[in-house]
Design an enzyme around this catalytic site. Structure first.
Site, PDB file in Angstrom:
ATOM      1  N   ASP A 216      -7.485  15.692   2.775  1.00 23.33           N
ATOM      2  CA  ASP A 216      -6.226  15.458   3.489  1.00 23.33           C
ATOM      3  C   ASP A 216      -5.139  16.438   3.054  1.00 23.33           C
ATOM      4  O   ASP A 216      -5.291  17.175   2.076  1.00 23.33           O
ATOM      5  CB  ASP A 216      -5.760  14.009   3.299  1.00 23.33           C
ATOM      6  CG  ASP A 216      -5.823  13.538   1.848  1.00 23.33           C
ATOM      7  OD1 ASP A 216      -5.891  14.382   0.945  1.00 23.33           O
ATOM      8  OD2 ASP A 216      -5.787  12.318   1.622  1.00 23.33           O
TER       9      ASP A 216
ATOM     10  N   ASN B 119      -3.414   0.548  -1.612  1.00 22.39           N
ATOM     11  CA  ASN B 119      -3.535  -0.316  -0.435  1.00 22.39           C
ATOM     12  C   ASN B 119      -4.930  -0.235   0.186  1.00 22.39           C
ATOM     13  O   ASN B 119      -5.163  -0.737   1.277  1.00 22.39           O
ATOM     14  CB  ASN B 119      -2.472   0.043   0.613  1.00 22.39           C
ATOM     15  CG  ASN B 119      -2.639   1.459   1.174  1.00 22.39           C
ATOM     16  OD1 ASN B 119      -3.540   2.189   0.758  1.00 22.39           O
ATOM     17  ND2 ASN B 119      -1.783   1.842   2.094  1.00 22.39           N
TER      18      ASN B 119
ATOM     19  N   HIS C 104      -6.525   2.641   0.941  1.00 16.64           N
ATOM     20  CA  HIS C 104      -6.812   3.798   1.803  1.00 16.64           C
ATOM     21  C   HIS C 104      -7.788   4.757   1.143  1.00 16.64           C
ATOM     22  O   HIS C 104      -7.888   4.832  -0.079  1.00 16.64           O
ATOM     23  CB  HIS C 104      -5.527   4.497   2.281  1.00 16.64           C
ATOM     24  CG  HIS C 104      -4.783   5.319   1.281  1.00 16.64           C
ATOM     25  ND1 HIS C 104      -3.402   5.423   1.282  1.00 16.64           N
ATOM     26  CD2 HIS C 104      -5.192   6.095   0.253  1.00 16.64           C
ATOM     27  CE1 HIS C 104      -3.026   6.243   0.318  1.00 16.64           C
ATOM     28  NE2 HIS C 104      -4.078   6.653  -0.322  1.00 16.64           N
TER      29      HIS C 104
ATOM     30  N   GLU D 276      -4.977   4.905   6.521  1.00 18.13           N
ATOM     31  CA  GLU D 276      -4.199   3.745   6.099  1.00 18.13           C
ATOM     32  C   GLU D 276      -4.753   2.460   6.717  1.00 18.13           C
ATOM     33  O   GLU D 276      -5.396   2.511   7.783  1.00 18.13           O
ATOM     34  CB  GLU D 276      -2.744   3.933   6.552  1.00 18.13           C
ATOM     35  CG  GLU D 276      -2.056   5.145   5.945  1.00 18.13           C
ATOM     36  CD  GLU D 276      -1.589   4.919   4.508  1.00 18.13           C
ATOM     37  OE1 GLU D 276      -2.290   4.236   3.727  1.00 18.13           O
ATOM     38  OE2 GLU D 276      -0.519   5.442   4.161  1.00 18.13           O
TER      39      GLU D 276
END
Ligand code: GLP
Length: 239
Positions: free
Chosen positions: A67, A134, A136, A141
């Site tokens: 990413d 979280n 990811h 996400e």
């Protein structure tokens, strides 16, 4: 999913480096998927040491990164391209590296081109992943549905907060990113998920609770046939 629990982040980095070393010895022209964040830094240090000691030869390896922030200049201090240069690429013999470009004028075209390049390279042999607090992976996400291919995402408040520590007060933190899609990640022949630190203990517990939570992107890895999770004791503390 194979789980290896190590005493501390250093032994986790060594265990992860062993998997890289074995893979590259077996296939010198390995295609690697690489990640950023604080978690892989120990592994990258270990890979650099082993490369300098002649144990791993990266000269025929090709890499694709998971990413990149969007938009961001390639040489920006907080870009993932700078991160990779600082922690790995400038320190040893990588010559064939590819990151999604945070400067692309058309992010969708850039993502399609990136996915096509992975396919043209023969696919990813070994994909390294970290875990967002979280859940990811890359910058995929938590959501109700997920693009299969690489895509442009809006970062969640939680991720912006988690990553704000890397940006100084005078730097603008991008609110979007380009990421490999869940499908692009899933196509890797082998996946190595590295999780360290107490701050990941809650999400790690959720990953291993025997339920496929669709709002925890890392849970898709439960369905992949060749995933190794390396944890330190702190991250495994609530299992
Ligand atoms: C970042 C990256 C992820 C990384 C994760 C964990 O936002 N996009 O690829 O795995 O968050 O980061 P850290 O290792 O710093 O906890």
């Amino acid at each position: 999913m194979k789980k290896i629990i190590c005493d501390d982040p250093i032994s986790a980095a060594e265990a992860a480096a062993d998997i890289f070393e074995t893979q590259i010895k077996e296939k010198p022209k390995t295609v690697l998927g690489l990640s950023t964040g604080s978690t892989p830094i120990g592994l990258y240090n270990e890979l650099v040491s082993r490369s300098k000691a002649g144990k791993i030869d990266f000269s025929n390896v090709k890499t694709f990164n998971l990413d990149e922030y969007y938009p961001i200049k390639t040489g920006h201090k907080q870009s993932y391209s700078s991160f990779m240069n600082e922690h790995l690429f400038s320190k040893t013999k990588f010559s064939n590296t590819r990151l999604l470009s945070g400067e692309a004028s058309n992010p969708h075209d850039e993502c399609a081109k990136f996915d096509a390049e992975i396919i043209a390279a023969g696919g990813i042999d070994l994909q390294l992943l970290g875990l967002g607090r979280n859940g990811h992976i890359g910058f995929n996400e938590p959501a109700v549905s997920y693009p299969i291919g690489s895509n442009l995402v809006d970062l969640t408040e939680d991720t912006l907060d988690a990553n704000s520590r890397f940006f100084s007060s005078d730097e603008t933190q991008p609110t979007q990113a380009l990421t490999m899609g869940i499908g692009s990640i899933f196509n890797a022949r082998q996946i190595l998920l590295l999780i360290t630190g107490e701050g990941k203990a809650d999400i790690t517990k959720k990953l291993f609770d025997g339920v496929l939570h669709t709002d925890v992107p890392a849970c898709f890895l439960l369905l992949h046939p060749n995933v190794t999770v390396i944890l330190d004791k702190a991250a495994a503390g609530k299992l």
